[in-house]
Design an enzyme around this catalytic site. Structure first.
Site, PDB file in Angstrom:
ATOM      1  N   THR A  28      33.398  -5.731 108.374  1.00  0.00           N
ATOM      2  CA  THR A  28      33.605  -4.619 109.311  1.00  0.00           C
ATOM      3  C   THR A  28      34.435  -5.051 110.518  1.00  0.00           C
ATOM      4  OG1 THR A  28      31.430  -5.073 110.264  1.00  0.00           O
ATOM      5  CG2 THR A  28      31.560  -3.288 108.660  1.00  0.00           C
ATOM      6  N   ARG A  36      26.823   2.226 105.193  1.00  0.00           N
ATOM      7  CA  ARG A  36      25.569   2.740 105.737  1.00  0.00           C
ATOM      8  C   ARG A  36      25.470   2.739 107.253  1.00  0.00           C
ATOM      9  NH1 ARG A  36      24.922   0.611 100.871  1.00  0.00           N
ATOM     10  NH2 ARG A  36      23.680   1.775  99.380  1.00  0.00           N
ATOM     11  N   GLN A 103      28.989  -9.406  98.394  1.00  0.00           N
ATOM     12  CA  GLN A 103      28.918  -8.056  97.840  1.00  0.00           C
ATOM     13  C   GLN A 103      30.212  -7.293  98.104  1.00  0.00           C
ATOM     14  OE1 GLN A 103      25.056  -7.667 100.125  1.00  0.00           O
ATOM     15  NE2 GLN A 103      24.532  -6.384  98.377  1.00  0.00           N
ATOM     16  N   HIS A 121      30.354  -7.747  93.145  1.00  0.00           N
ATOM     17  CA  HIS A 121      30.798  -6.383  92.858  1.00  0.00           C
ATOM     18  C   HIS A 121      32.276  -6.301  92.500  1.00  0.00           C
ATOM     19  CE1 HIS A 121      27.132  -5.066  95.456  1.00  0.00           C
ATOM     20  NE2 HIS A 121      26.796  -5.321  94.211  1.00  0.00           N
ATOM     21  N   CYS A 129      44.359  -2.827  82.518  1.00  0.00           N
ATOM     22  CA  CYS A 129      44.560  -1.713  81.600  1.00  0.00           C
ATOM     23  C   CYS A 129      43.383  -1.670  80.634  1.00  0.00           C
ATOM     24  CB  CYS A 129      45.868  -1.891  80.833  1.00  0.00           C
ATOM     25  SG  CYS A 129      46.091  -0.669  79.508  1.00  0.00           S
ATOM     26  N   CYS A 132      45.190  -2.291  76.796  1.00  0.00           N
ATOM     27  CA  CYS A 132      45.779  -3.572  76.389  1.00  0.00           C
ATOM     28  C   CYS A 132      45.366  -4.735  77.284  1.00  0.00           C
ATOM     29  CB  CYS A 132      47.298  -3.476  76.328  1.00  0.00           C
ATOM     30  SG  CYS A 132      48.110  -3.473  77.962  1.00  0.00           S
ATOM     31  N   ASN A 214      22.166 -10.521 111.170  1.00  0.00           N
ATOM     32  CA  ASN A 214      22.519  -9.122 110.941  1.00  0.00           C
ATOM     33  C   ASN A 214      22.341  -8.342 112.235  1.00  0.00           C
ATOM     34  OD1 ASN A 214      23.453  -7.307 108.838  1.00  0.00           O
ATOM     35  ND2 ASN A 214      21.519  -6.222 109.051  1.00  0.00           N
ATOM     36  N   ILE A 232      28.152 -10.963 113.320  1.00  0.00           N
ATOM     37  CA  ILE A 232      28.313 -12.217 112.595  1.00  0.00           C
ATOM     38  C   ILE A 232      29.609 -12.929 112.990  1.00  0.00           C
ATOM     39  CG2 ILE A 232      29.383 -11.145 110.571  1.00  0.00           C
ATOM     40  CD1 ILE A 232      27.774 -13.236 108.910  1.00  0.00           C
TER      41      ILE A 232
END
Length: 239
Positions: A28, A36, A103, A121, A129, A132, A214, A232
């Site tokens: 961020t 969120r 993540q 993720h 593709c 192929c 956090n 952070i």
């Protein structure tokens, strides 16, 4: 804060087996919105909720709509690594950090120079593709119109990101699990620890130096050996 930072500095200085587990909060500060927070994507208005658009079902049924959202909100190709990304890359170069588990799908850890990155993720920088399996970069997706198609066979090009309803890559999951299990120091940063199965990975940590950084409260705060609330990027810039 000063006492906690000094303790973290001590643990880092004494360890050559640090593993970092990070979420959206790590990026961020590079200008990439999370889902969120108050300013995140969940709080903006669209015809469909972001979690619906970013699902496997929606991708199959409304592919063009998926790509309109994806290009506008998921491809922050001009974003640059921040202090957290840079410090982690430095630790890896110094032989202190053994792995990053993220993540995020933005590739900023690699842009900062990190090599051992488990992308739970996937990544916006890998696209393939579906017919192929030819590979394309993120810029190809960004500059295409409608549904991006393969230049070689005309098949649909899909981002190598894990959509809702899709499973995580098993090799990536196993590598991340092993890194956490064998870590001396596990630093968790910029994640709400509410997205599973990713959040469940920290249960594999067997050490006694669990650091949680956090801005907001997480379900795992009580399990942390060292809890630091704040930005952070600012915290890592002091390490």
């Amino acid at each position: 804060m000063t006492e906690a930072l000094n303790m973290l500095k001590k643990w880092v200085s004494e360890s050559d087996n640090i593993v970092f587990f990070g979420g959206a909060g790590v990026s961020t500060e590079s200008g990439i919105p999370d889902f969120r927070s108050v300013d995140g994507l969940y709080h903006q208005q669209y015809d469909y909720p972001p979690e619906t658009i970013l699902s496997h079902t929606f991708y199959r049924q409304k592919t063009a709509e998926f790509y309109r959202f994806y290009r506008a909100k998921m491809l922050a190709l001009d974003a640059k690594p921040n202090a957290a990304h840079q410090k982690l890359a430095q630790w890896e170069q110094e032989g202190k950090l053994q792995a990053i588990i993220t993540q995020n799908i933005d590739g900023l850890h690699q842009a900062a120079g990190s090599k051992k990155v488990y992308e739970l993720h996937g990544s916006v920088h890998r696209n393939y593709c579906e017919r192929c399996h030819a590979l394309y970069d993120a810029r190809y997706i960004l500059t295409s119109e409608g549904i991006p198609v393969c230049e070689k066979c005309g098949g649909s090009v899909k981002p190598d990101v894990v959509l809702y309803e899709e499973g995580l890559d098993m090799a990536t999951l196993q590598g991340a699990t092993s890194a956490i299990r064998h870590a001396d120091v596990l630093i968790i940063g910029g994640t709400s620890l509410t997205v599973y199965p990713a959040a469940g990975l920290i249960d594999y940590y067997q050490g006694s130096k669990l650091v949680l950084i956090n801005k907001s409260v997480t379900p795992m705060d009580s399990k942390a050996d060292l809890l630091i609330q704040g930005s952070i990027g600012e915290i890592f810039s002091q390490l």
